[in-house]
Design a protein around this motif. Structure first.
Motif, PDB file in Angstrom:
ATOM      1  N   MET A 148       0.944  -1.178   0.022  1.00 31.72           N
ATOM      2  CA  MET A 148       0.060  -0.155  -0.020  1.00 31.72           C
ATOM      3  C   MET A 148       0.913   1.283   0.027  1.00 31.72           C
ATOM      4  N   THR A 149       1.827   1.325   0.538  1.00 29.98           N
ATOM      5  CA  THR A 149       2.842   2.452   0.831  1.00 29.98           C
ATOM      6  C   THR A 149       4.187   2.059   1.332  1.00 29.98           C
ATOM      7  N   ILE A 150       5.154   2.656   1.195  1.00 38.98           N
ATOM      8  CA  ILE A 150       6.254   2.695   1.968  1.00 38.98           C
ATOM      9  C   ILE A 150       6.778   4.056   2.765  1.00 38.98           C
ATOM     10  N   GLY A 151       6.712   3.956   3.997  1.00 37.84           N
ATOM     11  CA  GLY A 151       7.111   5.106   4.805  1.00 37.84           C
ATOM     12  C   GLY A 151       8.345   4.737   5.452  1.00 37.84           C
ATOM     13  N   ASN A 152       8.614   5.291   6.736  1.00 35.11           N
ATOM     14  CA  ASN A 152       9.683   5.393   7.277  1.00 35.11           C
ATOM     15  C   ASN A 152       9.623   4.727   8.654  1.00 35.11           C
ATOM     16  N   THR A 153      10.678   4.089   9.285  1.00 33.07           N
ATOM     17  CA  THR A 153      10.662   3.671  10.618  1.00 33.07           C
ATOM     18  C   THR A 153      11.902   3.697  11.481  1.00 33.07           C
ATOM     19  N   GLY A 154      12.285   5.040  11.915  1.00 32.33           N
ATOM     20  CA  GLY A 154      13.356   5.170  12.544  1.00 32.33           C
ATOM     21  C   GLY A 154      14.568   6.116  11.839  1.00 32.33           C
ATOM     22  N   GLY A 155      14.112   6.781  10.871  1.00 32.45           N
ATOM     23  CA  GLY A 155      15.093   7.559  10.092  1.00 32.45           C
ATOM     24  C   GLY A 155      15.989   6.825   9.321  1.00 32.45           C
ATOM     25  N   TRP A 156      17.345   7.039   9.497  1.00 31.56           N
ATOM     26  CA  TRP A 156      18.271   6.447   8.713  1.00 31.56           C
ATOM     27  C   TRP A 156      19.310   5.546   9.368  1.00 31.56           C
ATOM     28  N   ARG A 157      19.703   4.509   8.866  1.00 33.07           N
ATOM     29  CA  ARG A 157      20.511   3.549   9.520  1.00 33.07           C
ATOM     30  C   ARG A 157      22.028   4.077   9.567  1.00 33.07           C
ATOM     31  N   LEU A 238      27.357   8.959  11.731  1.00 34.20           N
ATOM     32  CA  LEU A 238      26.151   9.357  10.853  1.00 34.20           C
ATOM     33  C   LEU A 238      26.538   9.148   9.250  1.00 34.20           C
ATOM     34  N   ASP A 239      26.625   7.985   9.149  1.00 30.78           N
ATOM     35  CA  ASP A 239      27.193   7.654   7.675  1.00 30.78           C
ATOM     36  C   ASP A 239      25.799   7.592   6.510  1.00 30.78           C
ATOM     37  N   GLN A 240      24.685   7.332   7.461  1.00 37.31           N
ATOM     38  CA  GLN A 240      23.440   7.411   6.719  1.00 37.31           C
ATOM     39  C   GLN A 240      23.446   6.447   5.487  1.00 37.31           C
ATOM     40  N   HIS A 241      23.849   5.238   5.615  1.00 35.97           N
ATOM     41  CA  HIS A 241      23.900   4.355   4.531  1.00 35.97           C
ATOM     42  C   HIS A 241      22.466   3.746   3.789  1.00 35.97           C
ATOM     43  N   ALA A 242      21.444   3.598   4.743  1.00 37.51           N
ATOM     44  CA  ALA A 242      20.340   3.260   4.167  1.00 37.51           C
ATOM     45  C   ALA A 242      19.061   3.951   4.955  1.00 37.51           C
ATOM     46  N   TYR A 243      18.208   4.418   4.300  1.00 33.90           N
ATOM     47  CA  TYR A 243      16.944   4.945   4.895  1.00 33.90           C
ATOM     48  C   TYR A 243      16.074   3.820   5.408  1.00 33.90           C
ATOM     49  N   MET A 244      15.597   3.860   6.450  1.00 35.44           N
ATOM     50  CA  MET A 244      14.965   2.842   7.042  1.00 35.44           C
ATOM     51  C   MET A 244      13.439   2.787   6.566  1.00 35.44           C
ATOM     52  N   GLY A 245      13.157   2.032   5.241  1.00 32.95           N
ATOM     53  CA  GLY A 245      11.843   2.152   4.770  1.00 32.95           C
ATOM     54  C   GLY A 245      11.023   0.969   5.405  1.00 32.95           C
ATOM     55  N   ALA A 246       9.652   1.478   5.593  1.00 41.01           N
ATOM     56  CA  ALA A 246       8.571   0.687   6.162  1.00 41.01           C
ATOM     57  C   ALA A 246       7.397   0.224   5.115  1.00 41.01           C
ATOM     58  N   LEU A 247       7.513  -1.021   4.852  1.00 39.27           N
ATOM     59  CA  LEU A 247       6.664  -1.466   3.768  1.00 39.27           C
ATOM     60  C   LEU A 247       5.237  -1.930   4.482  1.00 39.27           C
TER      61      LEU A 247
END
Length: 355
Positions: A148-157, A238-247
């Motif tokens: 249905m959508t992809i949000g975020n759960t916790g910012g960035w890894r 804070l290398d921000q290597h991956a956006y914490m996507g939430a499916l």
């Protein structure tokens, strides 16, 4: 002041009464679950979704929320529940979904999206990339599960350690880094020179405390909600290597059985949910960083040169994804094309904004 308080209480009671009446009179009831807690972005999103859908449908749709493991406890179990209809809505990370939908790991490929503005545009519900992911989920599930959508759960890894502070990939050499069981994060840790160790989330505190692992890759809100500094986690890069996507998944039959006007309400509800989960980590991270510093934690922001070194070290992960994930090349090309289009559009927007 007394009248204001009385008015607020009356409004709250009326809202509660209306919600109860809606639940009793609803033609459709959606059972939604998130394996998290009430401090999590997932919960924030579901509250917004429930409020919007019940109000916009004028009570024709009721949303029941189950937070934690009341309905299911693992990604596989929960997604099976969505497929068979015992659960209507479920949220999972790519790591928790990868065993059933390996291609969703594309969201964990490192250093591809620069910041929130890029990520939120790439994951827009109308983007070609999200449409591609939705089609793949439907096909892979035999039309039982709908993305249905992809949000975020916790910012960035980000990289966090108990021992050596990390500024460059060289600092990762030999570090025992916790990963989820999915293969891609393990491949990434190895590419950066670390030693990956799969540890279930509930066991991570003790594993950090006892030295079973010396680091992890998580967002600051997760780090502080789990009190990881008390387990010795003191260094954050804070290398921000991956956006914490939430499916966010939904039973496809349940969605399609509703008339079109109510399907639109649900789709709009997921848009509202997505926007809430985009915003929630930004606000919560302010207090989380303050708490991390108060607990003795130190935060390091890599220079442009150091960030480039991380990107170069992690580059083989893309080839691994293309080679080892069914359809990986097509999914990655779709992702990269969306990122390129967003970056081009944002360049035009910045030109207008900055001049």
């Amino acid at each position: 002041m007394k009248h204001l308080i009385t008015g607020a209480l009356t409004a709250a009671l009326l809202a509660s009464t209306a919600a109860t009446a809606w639940a009793q009179d609803a033609a459709y009831t959606l059972r939604a679950t998130a394996n998290s807690n009430e401090n999590d972005e997932d919960y924030d999103g579901l509250v917004v979704f429930k409020n919007y859908v019940e109000a916009a449908s004028n009570g024709q749709i009721a949303v029941e929320m189950f937070i934690g493991t009341q309905l299911c406890s693992t990604g596989e179990e929960c997604l099976q529940g969505v497929a068979d209809g015992s659960i209507d809505i479920y949220i999972a990370t790519s790591g928790g979904t990868a065993s059933l939908f390996p291609f969703v790991q594309v969201l964990d490929l490192p250093y591809l999206m620069a910041d929130d503005r890029v990520a939120e545009a790439v994951l827009d519900n109308g983007s070609d990339f999200v449409a591609d992911m939705r089609a793949r989920v439907l096909e892979s599930s035999g039309d039982q599960i709908r993305l249905m959508t992809i949000g975020n759960t916790g910012g960035w890894r980000n990289i966090a350690t108990t021992t050596t502070p990390v500024a460059t990939p060289a600092d990762m050499a030999g570090l025992k880094i916790r990963t989820v069981p999915a293969e891609l994060p393990q491949v990434l840790a190895t590419a950066l020179g670390a030693s990956p160790t799969a540890i279930p989330w509930p066991e991570l505190f003790t594993s950090l405390q006892t030295g079973v692992v010396e680091g992890t890759a998580n967002g600051i809100t997760d780090i502080m909600s789990m009190k990881f500094p008390d387990a010795g986690l003191k260094n954050l890069t804070l290398d921000q290597h991956a956006y914490m996507g939430a499916l966010w998944f939904m039973n496809n039959a349940k969605f399609l059985e509703m008339p079109e006007d109510l399907r639109k309400v649900v789709a709009d509800g997921f848009y509202q949910l997505q926007q809430a989960t985009f915003a929630s980590p930004k606000r919560k991270s302010i207090e989380a960083y303050e708490a991390f510093a108060a607990a003795g934690g130190t935060v390091y922001v890599p220079t442009a040169e150091e960030k480039a070194a991380f990107q170069e070290a992690a580059a083989p992960v893309q080839e691994w994804f293309r080679t080892n994930v069914d359809g990986g090349g097509e999914v990655l090309d779709s992702f990269l094309a969306e990122i390129e289009a967003v970056n081009a559009r944002l360049a035009t927007e910045y030109e207008a904004e900055l001049n």
